[in-house]
Design an enzyme around this catalytic site. Structure first.
Site, mmCIF file in Angstrom:
data_model
loop_
_atom_site.group_PDB
_atom_site.id
_atom_site.type_symbol
_atom_site.label_atom_id
_atom_site.label_comp_id
_atom_site.label_asym_id
_atom_site.label_seq_id
_atom_site.Cartn_x
_atom_site.Cartn_y
_atom_site.Cartn_z
ATOM 1 N N ASP A 390 0.823 -1.225 0.000
ATOM 2 C CA ASP A 390 0.000 0.000 0.000
ATOM 3 C C ASP A 390 0.853 1.270 0.000
ATOM 4 O O ASP A 390 0.493 2.260 -0.651
ATOM 5 C CB ASP A 390 -0.901 0.050 1.245
ATOM 6 C CG ASP A 390 -1.891 -1.091 1.270
ATOM 7 O OD1 ASP A 390 -2.133 -1.678 0.199
ATOM 8 O OD2 ASP A 390 -2.414 -1.390 2.359
HETATM 9 P P1 NAP Z 1 0.944 -3.952 3.126
HETATM 10 O O1 NAP Z 1 0.254 -3.016 2.216
HETATM 11 O O2 NAP Z 1 0.142 -4.624 4.181
HETATM 12 O O3 NAP Z 1 1.620 -5.060 2.187
HETATM 13 C C1 NAP Z 1 2.495 -5.984 2.703
HETATM 14 C C2 NAP Z 1 2.863 -6.940 1.576
HETATM 15 O O4 NAP Z 1 3.858 -7.798 2.123
HETATM 16 C C3 NAP Z 1 1.725 -7.824 1.135
HETATM 17 O O5 NAP Z 1 1.215 -7.407 -0.108
HETATM 18 C C4 NAP Z 1 2.315 -9.240 1.088
HETATM 19 O O6 NAP Z 1 2.206 -9.757 -0.227
HETATM 20 C C5 NAP Z 1 3.781 -9.024 1.434
HETATM 21 N N1 NAP Z 1 4.287 -10.052 2.331
HETATM 22 C C6 NAP Z 1 3.691 -10.606 3.396
HETATM 23 N N2 NAP Z 1 4.475 -11.536 3.950
HETATM 24 C C7 NAP Z 1 5.604 -11.579 3.205
HETATM 25 C C8 NAP Z 1 6.793 -12.329 3.275
HETATM 26 N N3 NAP Z 1 6.998 -13.275 4.199
HETATM 27 N N4 NAP Z 1 7.753 -12.102 2.353
HETATM 28 C C9 NAP Z 1 7.561 -11.175 1.376
HETATM 29 N N5 NAP Z 1 6.458 -10.437 1.269
HETATM 30 C C10 NAP Z 1 5.485 -10.638 2.175
HETATM 31 O O7 NAP Z 1 2.192 -3.304 3.862
HETATM 32 P P2 NAP Z 1 2.791 -1.836 3.782
HETATM 33 O O8 NAP Z 1 3.070 -1.444 2.379
HETATM 34 O O9 NAP Z 1 3.890 -1.833 4.795
HETATM 35 O O10 NAP Z 1 1.604 -0.900 4.258
HETATM 36 C C11 NAP Z 1 1.149 -0.886 5.593
HETATM 37 C C12 NAP Z 1 -0.355 -0.843 5.606
HETATM 38 O O11 NAP Z 1 -0.795 -1.042 6.945
HETATM 39 C C13 NAP Z 1 -0.899 0.501 5.128
HETATM 40 O O12 NAP Z 1 -2.096 0.309 4.422
HETATM 41 C C14 NAP Z 1 -1.167 1.210 6.440
HETATM 42 O O13 NAP Z 1 -2.162 2.201 6.334
HETATM 43 C C15 NAP Z 1 -1.626 0.059 7.306
HETATM 44 N N6 NAP Z 1 -1.478 0.341 8.748
HETATM 45 C C16 NAP Z 1 -0.271 0.650 9.251
HETATM 46 C C17 NAP Z 1 -0.148 0.979 10.586
HETATM 47 C C18 NAP Z 1 1.177 1.392 11.185
HETATM 48 O O14 NAP Z 1 1.171 1.938 12.269
HETATM 49 N N7 NAP Z 1 2.286 1.138 10.532
HETATM 50 C C19 NAP Z 1 -1.255 0.926 11.404
HETATM 51 C C20 NAP Z 1 -2.479 0.557 10.860
HETATM 52 C C21 NAP Z 1 -2.570 0.254 9.521
HETATM 53 P P3 NAP Z 1 2.289 -11.344 -0.460
HETATM 54 O O15 NAP Z 1 1.227 -11.942 0.370
HETATM 55 O O16 NAP Z 1 2.073 -11.497 -1.914
HETATM 56 O O17 NAP Z 1 3.648 -11.778 -0.037
#
Ligand code: NAP
Length: 468
Positions: A390
Site C-alpha cells: 500500500d
Molecule cells: P501492506 O500493504 O500490508 O503489504 C504488505 C505486503 O507484504 C503484502 O502485499 C504481502 O504480499 C507481502 N508479504 C507478506 N508476507 C511476506 C513475506 N513473508 N515475504 C515477502 N512479502 C510478504 O504493507 P505496507 O506497504 O507496509 O503498508 C502498511 C499498511 O498497513 C498501510 O495500508 C497502512 O495504512 C496500514 N497500517 C499501518 C499501521 C502502522 O502503524 N504502521 C497501522 C495501521 C494500519 P504477499 O502476500 O504477496 O507476499
C-alpha cells in the site's frame, strides 16, 4: 536530615516526572530511543521508591505491594523477552488492558472504601477514571483478540450500530452523573461498571483488525487519561503528570497515524474499513507482470550507482532485516549508494520499520522519512521494495475510488527501475490492486522476503569482486 528523608518522596516524584518527560522526548527518535527507555525505567523506579516512602502504612502492606510487583514482573519480563517484534501491537494492547483495569479498580476501591462516599470534584474525577478504565480494559482485550486472531478480525457491523453505541454510552454517562449529583442507590455504581465494560466491546466490534494499531494508540491515550483522573482522585501529582503525558502522546500518535493514512479519526473509528476492502479484494488483475530471479536482481543492483530500499510489512513478517543489512553492506562495499525510505505507516505499528532496521544495526543516517527522500527517487537507479504494498501504490495519487486515495506514498515508481519482493500478487492491508506491479519498469521477485534477499546477497557476492 530527618526532614529531608520525610520529604524525599517529593524529590523522587519531581525527578520521576522529569524522567518521564525526557523518556517520551528521547523515544521519538531511533538514535535516542534506548536512552528514552532507560530514562523511563529510572522514572518509574523513582516513582515506586517515592510512593513507598510516602505511604505511611503497616509493614504487611509493603509486603503485599512487593508480592504484587513480583507477580507482575514474573509475567511481564518473559512476555517482553519472548514476544516476536511483529506481535508488539497486541502486547501493547494487553498492557493497556491491565494498566486501565488497575486504575478502574483503584477508583472502585476509593468509591467503596471511604467512610463517606466521595463528593465534589473527587467523585467527578473518580467517575471519569472508572469509566475510561473499564472501557479501555475490555476494548484493549478485544483489540488484543483481533490482532492475535482470537476474535474475528473483520469489522462486525449492523444497521444503526453507531446510534446504538452512542445511546449506550449516553446511558453510562447518565449512570455516572447520578452519584455526582446526589446519593445514588446501591445498584447504580455496579450498573455503571457493567455498562463501561460492555461499551468497550461494542466500541471495538465495528473496527477492522488492521486499524487496531491506530485504535491501540487511542486506547493508550484513554488509559493515560484514566490514570490522570486517578491522580486527581488520590491527590497524587505524579499520576496526574504521567497520566496526562501518556494521554497526550497516545492521542498525538493516533492523529499522526490517521494523517499518514489520509483517513479521518471518524473513518477509523466508525468507517468499518476492513469491510470495504473485502469487496475490492475480489477483483483479480489478469495483466502480465515482469518477473525476475535473484540473479537478475543482483546484476541490476551491481550496475546501479544509487539504490533506495523501501521496506514494508512483509519484511517484518519474514524478519528479513538482517539479510537486508547484509545486502546493503555488500552494495555499499562496492561503492553503491544505498539509502532506506521509511513510510510513516509502513508495517503494522508506528515506527515499525525504524525499530526493525535499527535492530539490524543499519545506521540511522541511512534511514530517511518519506518527505525527505521522495524527491530523490527520480535520481535513483533502483527502488527495491521489500514486502511493501500500500505504501508504494501510485493509485493513492490519482484513483479517487481507491481506499487509499490521498494517502501520501513513497514515490518508488519515479525511480529508473523498480524491483518488488513479495510472495504472490496478493494485496496488502487495504486489500487493493497495486498498479506498480504492472509497470513496464517493475521487476517482480516472487518469494519470501528473507529467502529472496539472502539469495540476492549470495548472487551479489558471487558476481562482483569487492572494490578496494
Ligand atoms: P501492506 O500493504 O500490508 O503489504 C504488505 C505486503 O507484504 C503484502 O502485499 C504481502 O504480499 C507481502 N508479504 C507478506 N508476507 C511476506 C513475506 N513473508 N515475504 C515477502 N512479502 C510478504 O504493507 P505496507 O506497504 O507496509 O503498508 C502498511 C499498511 O498497513 C498501510 O495500508 C497502512 O495504512 C496500514 N497500517 C499501518 C499501521 C502502522 O502503524 N504502521 C497501522 C495501521 C494500519 P504477499 O502476500 O504477496 O507476499
Amino acid at each position: 536530615m530527618h526532614s529531608f528523608l520525610q520529604s524525599f518522596w517529593q524529590y523522587a516524584y519531581l525527578f520521576a516526572a522529569f524522567a518521564t518527560v525526557f523518556s517520551i522526548k528521547w523515544l521519538s527518535h531511533p538514535s535516542t530511543a534506548r536512552r528514552g527507555v532507560i530514562a523511563g525505567e529510572i522514572g518509574f523506579a523513582l516513582a515506586i521508591v517515592g510512593t513507598f516512602l510516602r505511604l505511611e502504612v503497616s509493614p504487611h502492606h509493603y509486603i503485599s505491594i512487593l508480592i504484587a510487583i513480583a507477580i507482575g514482573a514474573m509475567i511481564g519480563a518473559p512476555m517482553a523477552r519472548l514476544m516476536p517484534m511483529t506481535a508488539v501491537p497486541q502486547f501493547t494492547a494487553l498492557s493497556h488492558a491491565f494498566g486501565s483495569l488497575a486504575a478502574a479498580l483503584v477508583g472502585t476501591a476509593e468509591y467503596y472504601l471511604t467512610d463517606a462516599p466521595p463528593h465534589g470534584f473527587t467523585i467527578v474525577a473518580l467517575i471519569i477514571e472508572v469509566l475510561l478504565g473499564f472501557l479501555t480494559f475490555t476494548a484493549s482485550l478485544m483489540a488484543f483478540g483481533k490482532l492475535q486472531g482470537l476474535v474475528p478480525s473483520p469489522p462486525i457491523t449492523y444497521k444503526g450500530q453507531n446510534f446504538v453505541n452512542l445511546a449506550f454510552l449516553a446511558f453510562g454517562v447518565v449512570l455516572g452523573l447520578w452519584p455526582m449529583i446526589t446519593t445514588a442507590p446501591f445498584w447504580v455504581y455496579p450498573a455503571f461498571v457493567v455498562v463501561a465494560l460492555i461499551f468497550g466491546v461494542m466500541f471495538i466490534l465495528p473496527i477492522g483488525g488492521g486499524d487496531m494499531p491506530t485504535v491501540i494508540a487511542l486506547l493508550n491515550s484513554f488509559a493515560g487519561a484514566s490514570a490522570c483522573a486517578m491522580g486527581f482522585t488520590l491527590g497524587n501529582q505524579l499520576l496526574i503528570i504521567a497520566g496526562a503525558l501518556n494521554a497526550a502522546s497516545g492521542f498525538t500518535l493516533s492523529v499522526i497515524m490517521c494523517k499518514a493514512m489520509n483517513r479521518s479519526f471518524t473513518n477509523v473509528l466508525f468507517g468499518a474499513f476492513g469491510k470495504a476492502q473485502e469487496k475490492v479484494a475480489g477483483k483479480a488483475e489478469t495483466k502480465p507482470v515482469h518477473s525476475a530471479t535473484a540473479e537478475d536482481a543482483a546484476m541490476l543492483l551491481l550496475n546501479s550507482s544509487r539504490v533506495i530500499i523501501a521496506p514494508g510489512y512483509g519484511m517484518a513478517v519474514s524478519q528479513a532485516q538482517h539479510k537486508v543489512r547484509e545486502l546493503a553492506d555488500q552494495l555499499i562495499k562496492r561503492g553503491i549508494d544505498v539509502q532506506f525510505a521509511i513510510h510513516p505507516v509502513a508495517g503494522r505499528m508506528p515506527g515499525h520499520m525504524n525499530v526493525l532496521l535499527a535492530e539490524a544495526d543499519i545506521p540511522y543516517d541511512r534511514l530517511h522519512e518519506m518527505e525527505d527522500i521522495n524527491n530523490e527517487f527520480p535520481e535513483t537507479d533502483v527502488a527495491l521494495v521489500i514486502g511493501a504494498n500500500d505504501v508504494v501504490n501510485p493509485a493513492a495519487r490519482h484513483d479517487k475510488t481507491s481506499a487509499i486515495y490521498g494517502m501520501p506514498i513513497l514515490d518508488v515508481d519515479k525511480a529508473r527501475h523498480v524491483m518488488v519482493i513479495k510472495r504472490s500478487m496478493n494485496t496488502g492491508f487495504a486489500g487493493i490492486e497495486n498498479e506498480l506491479y504492472y509497470d513496464d519498469k517493475t521487476l517482480m521477485l516472487f518469494g519470501d522476503a528473507k529467502g529472496m534477499v539472502a539469495e540476492i546477497v549470495k548472487q551479489v557476492g558471487a558476481q562482483a569482486p569487492v572494490a578496494v
